[in-house]
Design a protein around this motif. Structure first.
Motif, mmCIF file in Angstrom:
data_model
loop_
_atom_site.group_PDB
_atom_site.id
_atom_site.type_symbol
_atom_site.label_atom_id
_atom_site.label_comp_id
_atom_site.label_asym_id
_atom_site.label_seq_id
_atom_site.Cartn_x
_atom_site.Cartn_y
_atom_site.Cartn_z
ATOM 1 N N TYR A 188 2.979 -19.800 -0.007
ATOM 2 C CA TYR A 188 1.632 -19.979 -0.561
ATOM 3 C C TYR A 188 0.646 -19.080 0.151
ATOM 4 C CZ TYR A 188 -2.743 -22.248 -1.733
ATOM 5 O OH TYR A 188 -4.007 -22.502 -2.160
ATOM 6 N N ILE A 189 0.771 -19.013 1.506
ATOM 7 C CA ILE A 189 -0.168 -18.196 2.274
ATOM 8 C C ILE A 189 -0.023 -16.732 1.902
ATOM 9 C CG2 ILE A 189 -0.750 -17.384 4.578
ATOM 10 C CD1 ILE A 189 0.146 -20.066 5.641
ATOM 11 N N VAL A 190 1.224 -16.316 1.949
ATOM 12 C CA VAL A 190 1.458 -14.890 1.709
ATOM 13 C C VAL A 190 1.074 -14.507 0.279
ATOM 14 C CG1 VAL A 190 3.243 -13.160 1.557
ATOM 15 C CG2 VAL A 190 3.183 -14.721 3.486
ATOM 16 N N GLY A 191 1.430 -15.391 -0.620
ATOM 17 C CA GLY A 191 0.966 -15.199 -1.988
ATOM 18 C C GLY A 191 1.696 -14.076 -2.733
ATOM 19 N N PRO A 192 1.397 -13.990 -3.987
ATOM 20 C CA PRO A 192 2.029 -12.903 -4.770
ATOM 21 C C PRO A 192 1.484 -11.552 -4.322
ATOM 22 C CG PRO A 192 0.362 -14.003 -6.068
ATOM 23 C CD PRO A 192 0.456 -14.755 -4.768
ATOM 24 N N GLY A 193 2.197 -10.518 -4.584
ATOM 25 C CA GLY A 193 1.807 -9.174 -4.175
ATOM 26 C C GLY A 193 0.505 -8.749 -4.850
ATOM 27 N N ARG A 194 -0.361 -8.155 -4.060
ATOM 28 C CA ARG A 194 -1.611 -7.636 -4.629
ATOM 29 C C ARG A 194 -1.494 -6.130 -4.774
ATOM 30 N NH1 ARG A 194 -2.330 -10.739 -0.768
ATOM 31 N NH2 ARG A 194 -3.187 -12.822 -0.939
ATOM 32 N N GLY A 195 -1.636 -5.683 -5.932
ATOM 33 C CA GLY A 195 -1.655 -4.232 -6.136
ATOM 34 C C GLY A 195 -0.261 -3.609 -6.067
ATOM 35 N N PRO A 196 -0.171 -2.394 -6.376
ATOM 36 C CA PRO A 196 1.142 -1.728 -6.373
ATOM 37 C C PRO A 196 1.625 -1.535 -4.941
ATOM 38 C CG PRO A 196 -0.591 -0.138 -6.818
ATOM 39 C CD PRO A 196 -1.251 -1.487 -6.718
ATOM 40 N N ALA A 197 2.912 -1.565 -4.766
ATOM 41 C CA ALA A 197 3.470 -1.336 -3.437
ATOM 42 C C ALA A 197 3.348 0.124 -3.077
ATOM 43 C CB ALA A 197 4.929 -1.762 -3.430
ATOM 44 N N GLN A 198 3.116 0.360 -1.779
ATOM 45 C CA GLN A 198 2.948 1.758 -1.367
ATOM 46 C C GLN A 198 4.260 2.306 -0.844
ATOM 47 O OE1 GLN A 198 0.498 -0.305 1.021
ATOM 48 N NE2 GLN A 198 -1.288 1.010 0.846
ATOM 49 N N GLU A 199 4.257 3.582 -0.685
ATOM 50 C CA GLU A 199 5.381 4.251 -0.036
ATOM 51 C C GLU A 199 5.427 3.812 1.418
ATOM 52 O OE1 GLU A 199 7.976 6.602 -2.152
ATOM 53 O OE2 GLU A 199 7.740 6.774 0.014
ATOM 54 N N LEU A 200 6.602 3.567 1.912
ATOM 55 C CA LEU A 200 6.724 3.191 3.324
ATOM 56 C C LEU A 200 7.286 4.372 4.088
ATOM 57 C CD1 LEU A 200 8.229 -0.361 2.826
ATOM 58 C CD2 LEU A 200 5.929 0.197 3.574
ATOM 59 N N PRO A 201 6.414 5.117 4.764
ATOM 60 C CA PRO A 201 6.922 6.275 5.502
ATOM 61 C C PRO A 201 7.770 5.821 6.673
ATOM 62 C CG PRO A 201 4.631 5.891 6.049
ATOM 63 C CD PRO A 201 4.984 4.908 4.984
ATOM 64 N N THR A 202 8.599 6.715 7.116
ATOM 65 C CA THR A 202 9.455 6.406 8.253
ATOM 66 C C THR A 202 8.670 6.567 9.534
ATOM 67 O OG1 THR A 202 11.260 7.336 7.025
ATOM 68 C CG2 THR A 202 11.625 6.935 9.359
ATOM 69 N N VAL A 203 8.761 5.578 10.382
ATOM 70 C CA VAL A 203 8.129 5.679 11.702
ATOM 71 C C VAL A 203 9.255 5.840 12.690
ATOM 72 C CG1 VAL A 203 6.675 4.535 13.398
ATOM 73 C CG2 VAL A 203 6.248 4.209 10.960
ATOM 74 N N GLY A 204 9.396 7.054 13.193
ATOM 75 C CA GLY A 204 10.571 7.418 13.979
ATOM 76 C C GLY A 204 10.505 6.954 15.410
ATOM 77 N N ALA A 205 11.586 7.273 16.122
ATOM 78 C CA ALA A 205 11.708 6.854 17.508
ATOM 79 C C ALA A 205 10.657 7.501 18.369
ATOM 80 C CB ALA A 205 13.102 7.197 18.035
ATOM 81 N N ARG A 206 10.313 8.742 18.033
ATOM 82 C CA ARG A 206 9.336 9.443 18.865
ATOM 83 C C ARG A 206 8.018 8.682 18.894
ATOM 84 N NH1 ARG A 206 8.679 15.369 19.819
ATOM 85 N NH2 ARG A 206 10.803 15.372 19.044
ATOM 86 N N LYS A 207 7.586 8.302 17.694
ATOM 87 C CA LYS A 207 6.294 7.583 17.632
ATOM 88 C C LYS A 207 6.365 6.258 18.404
ATOM 89 C CE LYS A 207 4.066 9.195 13.469
ATOM 90 N NZ LYS A 207 4.362 8.858 12.091
ATOM 91 N N VAL A 208 7.485 5.574 18.246
ATOM 92 C CA VAL A 208 7.616 4.287 18.936
ATOM 93 C C VAL A 208 7.594 4.478 20.435
ATOM 94 C CG1 VAL A 208 9.056 2.274 19.286
ATOM 95 C CG2 VAL A 208 8.884 3.293 17.021
#
Lengths: 170, 630, 102
Positions: free
Chosen positions: A109-129
Motif C-alpha cells: 500500500y505504501i509503495v503503491g502502484p508505479g507512477r509514470g514510466p519506468a526509466q532506464e537504469l544505468p549501470t553503476v560500476g565498481a569504480r563509482k562504488v
C-alpha cells in the motif's frame, strides 16, 4: 530484459519459501543459496554488477559456507529431521503467516502502484562504488571493519571449548 | 525586677532538661538538689516578682512579658508571652511554694525508690507546665501548659510502671481528661475564629463588647471551656479518674491531684470569667455541678477505706466548692478557697504519706489505728489538716475560705438558698469523713506497728504547711472577725466582685455561726460513730439496704460501671469488629491490584526469543498501520 | 539496461523480508532462525540497492556492502552462540533458553 528480472524474482520468492519450510537443515541451506543467487541476478538487472558479484562471493560463498560448517559441527542427523517435522505443524504457521501478509499488504500500500514510466537504469560500476566508499562513506568503512574485528574476537571467545578443569565458559 | 518573671517557669524546665539528659549519672544528692533546687529558685524568683508587683504595681495592674514570637503566619500569630496580674501572682505564689515544699518532702519520701531522677525530672516538668499554664497570656500557651500537666499526670500516676494496674490508672486519667481537653480546644478554636485573636485579655474585652449576654456564641464557648475544666478538675461527670489516680506516689497525689492540676479548671474559669458572665446559663450550670459534685464526693468519701481515696474524693468535693463559688460569681472566693485548700490538702496528703511509708506502704485505714503516740508529728500535721478541711471555726484557714463561699452562695444575685444548703450539708459531710480518717488512723487500738524513722526534710514541709493551713486565713478576714479582706481587695483588679449586696453584720455573723456549728457537729458525729461507739456504725450496715447504699458510695456511685457499659464496651466491640481494619483494606487493595497487574504482565515475559520477535513484529505492523492510515 | 520500476523491486524486497520474518517467528530450530534472519537482511539490502539504482547513485550499493559486513559479523557471532547453546542445553530448541522468564 525485464522478463529476466521477474523470473529471478519469482525464483527468489519460491526458494525462500522452501527455505523456511524445510525440515532438513542442509536442504534449507541449499535453497537459501539458490535464493541468494537469484537475488544476485536481480542486482545485475538493476545495474549493480559489483554488489551482484559481492552477493555471490560473500553472502552465498562465505556466509552460507559458515552455516554449513556450523551444521556439520552440530551433527544434525535424522533425529533432528523428525524433530523438525514435529515442530512444523501447520498450526504453527497461522500467526506468522497472518503477520507476514498484513505487513506485506501495508508495504504494498505504501509503495503503491508505479507512477509514470519506468526509466532506464544505468549501470553503476565498481569504480563509482569504490569512490563512494573511500569518499563520503570512509567512516562507515572504518566502523564496519571494527564490527568485523569485534565479531571475530567475540566468535573466537564464545566458541572456545571449556577447559577440563571447568573454568572458562560462556 | 518584673523581668525575672520568665525565670519562674524556665527554672523548673531547666531542671527537667538537666535531669532528663544527665539524671541517671548524677548521685542522689545532686539529683535532689537539681530537682528540688530548681523549683526553690523558681519560688524565690516568684517571691521577688510578687513583691515588686504588690509594692509598686505596674500601670493598669497588669504586665506582659513577651518572650519570643512563636507562630507567625498569614491570619494567625502567637507569641510566647507571660501575663502578670493579681490573679497570676496569687496562682504563681501558691504553685511555687506548695511545689517546693512537696519536692522537699519527696527528697526523703522517694529516697528508697528506683527511678529517683525520673521522678524529679517529671515533677520539674510538671511544675514548669503548671506555671506556664497560670502565667500564659494567650490561649495557645495556656493549652500548651494544660497538655503538659496532663502528660506529667499520666507519667507520674504510672510512675511504678511495672505494675499494669498503675498503667491502667494513668491511661484512665489521660483518656478522661482528654474528653474535657477536646471540648476545651473546641472552645478555644471557637473563640479564635469568632474574635480573631488568641490573647486572653483581648478576647475578654472583645467578647464583652461584641456579644450580648446570653448570645449563642458566648454560651457555646463558655460551655466548651467548662467541659475542659470539668475534665481537669475532676467534677461530675468526668471525675472518675481521680480516685484511681491515687496509684501514683503520695507526693504526686499531693501536688498534682490536690493542690495544683485539679485546680487548673478553676483557674481557667476564673481567668475567662467575662465569658461566663456573658453566659448566665453556663454559669448556673457551673454552680449546680459544683454543688452536686461536692455532695456526691462527700458521700463517697464516707465509704472509702483507702486513706488516699478518701483524700481524693475530698479533693473532688472541695473543688466542687470552688466551682460553686465560681458559679455564683464569687471569683475571688473561689481563688481564696483554692489557696487554703492547696495548703491543707497537700498537708493531709503528706502526713498520710508519712503514715503509709512508716507502715510499709499500707493504705487501708481499717488496718491502721492508735498511731498518735507512735507518729506524733504526722498526727499533729494530720489533725491540723483535717481541722482546716472541716473548717473548724476561727482557728483554721479553711473556715474563712469556706465561710466566704457559703456567704456568697447565700447573698450573691446568682446564688440561692438551695446552693447554700448544699454547701452546708457538704460541710457537715466533710467534717464527718475528715475526722473519720483521724479517728480510724490515729485512735483506737494499734493494728500495725510503724517501722523506721525518717529524716527532717519531711518534717520541715509538714511544719510549714501546717502553719500555712492555719495562718493563710488571715489574708481574708470577714467583716465580723477583723475585717481585713486583703485577698479580695488585691484580686479586685483581676476579678470583679460577685455583686452581692453587702449584708448587715448580724446576718454575716449568723451565717458564720451556722457554718461553724455545722462543722463542729460533724466532728462530734464522727467522734460518736468512729471512736465512742464504733459498734453503732457497724449496726447501721447490718441491713441489706444500707449495705447496698454503702457499697454504691464506695464505688463512687457506680460511675465507673456506667462508663464501662456505655462507652468502653461498645468501643471495644467496635474495635474487635474492625479487626480486619477496613480502611487498611483500601491500601491493601491497591497493593493487591498492583501485584495482580504485575503477575499478569510478567506472564508476557516468557523468556522465549520467538515470543519477543513476535512482539516486535506485531509492534512494527501496528506502528506502520498507524502512520500510514492516519 | 533494464527498466524495472522501483516499486516492483521494493515489493520484491518486502516479500522476501516478510517471508524471512515468518521464518523467524515460526521455526524452533535456532539454525533455521538464523537462516531466516539472513533472508531478512538480504531483503533489506535488496531494497537499498534498488533505491540506489533508481537514482543512479552508488550510495545504495555502499549501504549494501555495509549490510553485508554486518551480516557476516552477525552470522559468525550467532553461530558461535548456537554452538554454545547446543553445548549448554543439549538441544537446538530456541525455546529452551528461557531463563529470562517472569
Amino acid at each position: 530484459m525485464n522478463l529476466a528480472f521477474y523470473i529471478s524474482a519469482a525464483v527468489a520468492v519460491v526458494a525462500t519459501l522452501m527455505v523456511i519450510t524445510r525440515a532438513n537443515a542442509v536442504h534449507a541451506l541449499l535453497y537459501l543459496i539458490v535464493s541468494l543467487l537469484a537475488v544476485a541476478v536481480v542486482f545485475y538487472m538493476l545495474g549493480a554488477p559489483f554488489v551482484a558479484a559481492l552477493e555471490v562471493l560473500i553472502y552465498a560463498g562465505a556466509v552460507m559456507v559458515l552455516f554449513i560448517f556450523a551444521i556439520m559441527l552440530l551433527n544434525l542427523g535424522p533425529a533432528t529431521v523428525r524433530q523438525e517435522r514435529e515442530w512444523l505443524r501447520p498450526r504453527v504457521w497461522a500467526g506468522p503467516a497472518l503477520l507476514a501478509v498484513i505487513l506485506l499488504a501495508e508495504v504494498v500500500y505504501i509503495v503503491g502502484p508505479g507512477r509514470g514510466p519506468a526509466q532506464e537504469l544505468p549501470t553503476v560500476g565498481a569504480r563509482k562504488v569504490g569512490a563512494a566508499l573511500f569518499g563520503p562513506y570512509l567512516v562507515g568503512v572504518g566502523l564496519a571493519s571494527l564490527v568485523l574485528l569485534a565479531a571475530l574476537v567475540g566468535a573466537y571467545h564464545l566458541g572456545r571449548r571449556e577447559r577440563p578443569s571447568g573454568r572458562g565458559g560462556a | 525586677m518584673l523581668e525575672l518573671l520568665w525565670l519562674v517557669p524556665a527554672l523548673p524546665f531547666a531542671g527537667f532538661a538537666a535531669l532528663a539528659l544527665f539524671g541517671r549519672r548524677l548521685p542522689r544528692n545532686a539529683t535532689a538538689a537539681v530537682g528540688a533546687g530548681s523549683v526553690g529558685l523558681s519560688t524565690a524568683a516568684a517571691g521577688l516578682v510578687a513583691f515588686r508587683f504588690i509594692a509598686w504595681p505596674p500601670p493598669g495592674e497588669a504586665w506582659t512579658q513577651v518572650l519570643w514570637s512563636w507562630i507567625r503566619t498569614d491570619g494567625f500569630a502567637s507569641q510566647v508571652a507571660l501575663y502578670l496580674d493579681a490573679l497570676s501572682v496569687v496562682m504563681m505564689l501558691v504553685v511555687t511554694v506548695v511545689s517546693f515544699l512537696i519536692l522537699l518532702y519527696s527528697v526523703q519520701y522517694m529516697a528508697g525508690e528506683e527511678g529517683y531522677s525520673r521522678y524529679f525530672c517529671y515533677m520539674d516538668l510538671f511544675v514548669g507546665s503548671m506555671l506556664t499554664l497560670v502565667l500564659a497570656g494567650n490561649l495557645l500557651l495556656l493549652y500548651l501548659g494544660w497538655e503538659g500537666v496532663g502528660l506529667c499526670s499520666y507519667l507520674l500516676i504510672g510512675f511504678w510502671y511495672t505494675d499494669p494496674a498503675n498503667g491502667r490508672a494513668a491511661r484512665k486519667a489521660f483518656l478522661v481528661t482528654r474528653v474535657g481537653d477536646t471540648a476545651m480546644l473546641a472552645g478555644f478554636l471557637l473563640l479564635f475564629t469568632s474574635l480573631g485573636t488568641s490573647q486572653i485579655q483581648e478576647i475578654l474585652s472583645l467578647a464583652s463588647s461584641r456579644w450580648p449576654p446570653g448570645s449563642a456564641t458566648a454560651v457555646a464557648a463558655a460551655a466548651l471551656l467548662l467541659g475542659g475544666a470539668l475534665g481537669k478538675s475532676a467534677q461530675l461527670p468526668l471525675q472518675v479518674w481521680l480516685p484511681d489516680a491515687m496509684a501514683g506516689p503520695t507526693p504526686v497525689s499531693a501536688l498534682i491531684h490536690a493542690a495544683t492540676m485539679v485546680t487548673a479548671g478553676v483557674y481557667l474559669i476564673a481567668r475567662t470569667h467575662v465569658l461566663f458572665a456573658l453566659a448566665p446559663a453556663v454559669q448556673t450550670a457551673v454552680a449546680v455541678i459544683g454543688a452536686a459534685t461536692l455532695l456526691y464526693a462527700g458521700l463517697a468519701a464516707l465509704a472509702q477505706s483507702d486513706i488516699k481515696r478518701v483524700l481524693a474524693y475530698s479533693t473532688i468535693s472541695q473543688v466542687g466548692y470552688m466551682f460553686l463559688a465560681l458559679g455564683v460569681g464569687a471569683w475571688s472566693a473561689a481563688i481564696f478557697h483554692f489557696v487554703t485548700h492547696a495548703f491543707f490538702k497537700s498537708l493531709l496528703f503528706l502526713a498520710a504519706g508519712v503514715v503509709i511509708l512508716r507502715l510499709g506502704h499500707e493504705r487501708n485505714m481499717l488496718k491502721m489505728g492508735g498511731l498518735r503516740r507512735a507518729l506524733p508529728g504526722a498526727f499533729a500535721a494530720f489533725l491540723i489538716g483535717s481541722a482546716s478541711l472541716s473548717a473548724l471555726p476561727i482557728v483554721t484557714a479553711g473556715f474563712y475560705s469556706k465561710d466566704l463561699i457559703l456567704y456568697e452562695a447565700w447573698s450573691s444575685p446568682a446564688g440561692g438558698r438551695w446552693l447554700w444548703t448544699a454547701g452546708l450539708v457538704g460541710a457537715f459531710l466533710t467534717s464527718v469523713y475528715a475526722f473519720r480518717m483521724v479517728f480510724l488512723t490515729f485512735f483506737g487500738e494499734m493494728r500495725q506497728r510503724p517501722v523506721e524513722r525518717h529524716g527532717s526534710c519531711m518534717a520541715v514541709s509538714l511544719a510549714v504547711l501546717s502553719v500555712l493551713s492555719v495562718a493563710a486565713g488571715l489574708i481574708q478576714l470577714p467583716e465580723t472577725l477583723g475585717n481585713a479582706p486583703v485577698l479580695t481587695h488585691f484580686l479586685r483588679t483581676a476579678l470583679p466582685p460577685s455583686g452581692a449586696a453587702p449584708a448587715p453584720a448580724a446576718m454575716q455573723a449568723m451565717l458564720q455561726i451556722v457554718a461553724g456549728a455545722v462543722s463542729l457537729a460533724g466532728i462530734w458525729a464522727a467522734y460518736l460513730l468512729f471512736l465512742r461507739r464504733p459498734e453503732h456504725a457497724q449496726d447501721w450496715l447490718r441491713t441489706r439496704a444500707s449495705l447496698a447504699v454503702y457499697r454504691l458510695w464506695q464505688a463512687g456511685w457506680g460511675f465507673d460501671w456506667l462508663y464501662d457499659r456505655a462507652f468502653v464496651r461498645p468501643f471495644l466491640r467496635l474495635a474487635r469488629a474492625n479487626r480486619a481494619d477496613f480502611i487498611d483494606g483500601f491500601a491493601e487493595a491497591v497493593a493487591r491490584a498492583n501485584i495482580a497487574l504485575h503477575g499478569a504482565l510478567s506472564q508476557t515475559q516468557t523468556g522465549r526469543v520467538r515470543w519477543y520477535a513476535m512482539g516486535i513484529a506485531v509492534g512494527a505492523v501496528v506502528v506502520i498501520a498507524l502512520v500510514v492510515f492516519t | 539496461m533494464a527498466t524495472v520500476p522501483l516499486e516492483h523491486s521494493l515489493i520484491l524486497a518486502a516479500a522476501l523480508f516478510v517471508l524471512g520474518m515468518a521464518g523467524v517467528l515460526a521455526r524452533r530450530n535456532v539454525v533455521f532462525v538464523l537462516m531466516s534472519l539472513e533472508i531478512m537482511l538480504n531483503a533489506a539490502g535488496l531494497a537499498f540497492v534498488a533505491a540506489g539504482s533508481r537514482w543512479a547513485q552508488p550510495d545504495g550499493q555502499a549501504m549494501f556492502i555495509f549490510i553485508l559486513a554486518m551480516a557476516a559479523a552477525e552470522v559468525s557471532v550467532g553461530l558461535a552462540l548456537v554452538l554454545l547453546l547446543y553445548r549448554r542445553f543439549k538441544t537446538l530448541d530456541v525455546d529452551a533458553a528461557s531463563k529470562m522468564r517472569g
